[in-house]
Design an enzyme around this catalytic site. Structure first.
Site, PDB file in Angstrom:
ATOM      1  N   HIS A   1       0.846  -1.197   0.000  1.00  0.00           N
ATOM      2  CA  HIS A   1       0.000   0.000   0.000  1.00  0.00           C
ATOM      3  C   HIS A   1       0.886   1.255   0.000  1.00  0.00           C
ATOM      4  O   HIS A   1       2.023   1.228   0.481  1.00  0.00           O
ATOM      5  CB  HIS A   1      -0.903   0.002   1.235  1.00  0.00           C
ATOM      6  CG  HIS A   1      -2.026  -0.990   1.168  1.00  0.00           C
ATOM      7  ND1 HIS A   1      -3.008  -1.079   2.124  1.00  0.00           N
ATOM      8  CD2 HIS A   1      -2.335  -1.935   0.239  1.00  0.00           C
ATOM      9  CE1 HIS A   1      -3.867  -2.023   1.795  1.00  0.00           C
ATOM     10  NE2 HIS A   1      -3.480  -2.577   0.655  1.00  0.00           N
TER      11      HIS A   1
ATOM     12  N   GLU B   1       0.787   3.886   1.821  1.00  0.00           N
ATOM     13  CA  GLU B   1       1.199   4.336   3.161  1.00  0.00           C
ATOM     14  C   GLU B   1       2.387   3.523   3.680  1.00  0.00           C
ATOM     15  O   GLU B   1       3.289   4.069   4.330  1.00  0.00           O
ATOM     16  CB  GLU B   1       0.052   4.188   4.163  1.00  0.00           C
ATOM     17  CG  GLU B   1      -1.211   4.943   3.797  1.00  0.00           C
ATOM     18  CD  GLU B   1      -2.225   4.054   3.076  1.00  0.00           C
ATOM     19  OE1 GLU B   1      -1.845   3.384   2.100  1.00  0.00           O
ATOM     20  OE2 GLU B   1      -3.384   4.045   3.494  1.00  0.00           O
TER      21      GLU B   1
ATOM     22  N   CYS C   1      -6.236   1.503   5.707  1.00  0.00           N
ATOM     23  CA  CYS C   1      -6.759   0.206   6.136  1.00  0.00           C
ATOM     24  C   CYS C   1      -6.152  -0.107   7.508  1.00  0.00           C
ATOM     25  O   CYS C   1      -5.224   0.583   7.961  1.00  0.00           O
ATOM     26  CB  CYS C   1      -6.415  -0.869   5.107  1.00  0.00           C
ATOM     27  SG  CYS C   1      -4.712  -1.463   5.221  1.00  0.00           S
TER      28      CYS C   1
END
Lengths: 137, 137
Positions: free
Chosen positions: B46, B48, B76
């Site tokens: 991801h 992030e 998430c």
């Protein structure tokens, strides 16, 4: 779990929090790693995260529904949620982590289809962690 | 957030779920990334996660308490828990994720000291995600 413990011992020898993990698919170890957060200066470099990345790369697919991850300590929320994203088939862990373990959170961070067994080789897994934190005091 | 949106657009162009993130420290962008889960065959890739790893590497320290991460979608659980481990100073996100967002979980997955602002540049962030999923149908 003995192989995950060997990895944890390598972390211990590097002065890392001693957690080790392996991924097994069709009876074969396809990934192995230990905690490297200090060595890599990266708080995300947990053993489980490395093993998920390695196993996905080995299999050539994002999903690990045919795999078991053995890890010496109950996964943290980050690792449990990563196992969820990977649709992990089975998780086997050693020591519980009553302060930082994923099982403190609700709803469960794991995928609903992931089978779980905890407390495996508990004594050996706990002993290494206790030794590490005793040395730090 | 405009810079995070530029990253999200790069993800869109690669046929990845269009999420982008940047990390800012002392008014300077020190890391930028977009979702690469399909490209890297890694469900943990991801935006992030990449930004946390990059920013820690750039700063030479595991903790991001002086940093802000801007991300186009609510993180998430994996990414929120990773932000917790990194002691992130501030999180600014665009669109909410009512099905898979970290805020569904209790206790909070974020670090108690992390400041949070959601709904920033909401329309632009949502629009790109909606376009992506509309094209997939």
């Amino acid at each position: 779990m003995q192989e995950a413990l060997s990895e944890a011992l390598m972390a211990f020898e590097r002065d890392e929090v001693p957690v080790g993990a392996i991924a097994v698919c069709n009876g074969r170890i396809i990934a192995r790693a230990h905690n490297l957060t200090e060595t890599l200066t990266d708080s995300t470099a947990h053993a489980e995260m490395q093993v998920i990345t390695m196993a996905s790369s080995f299999l050539g697919g994002k999903y690990l529904d045919g795999c078991t991850i053995y890890v010496t300590l109950e996964p943290c929320p980050m690792c449990a949620a990563a196992m969820n994203l990977a649709h992990l088939g089975r998780l086997v862990f050693g020591a519980s982590d009553p302060k930082r373990g994923y099982s403190l959170f609700s709803p469960s961070l794991l995928h609903p289809k992931t089978e779980v067994a905890g407390g495996v080789a508990l004594e050996n897994c706990s002993e290494l962690l206790e030794k590490f934190f005793r040395n730090k005091r």
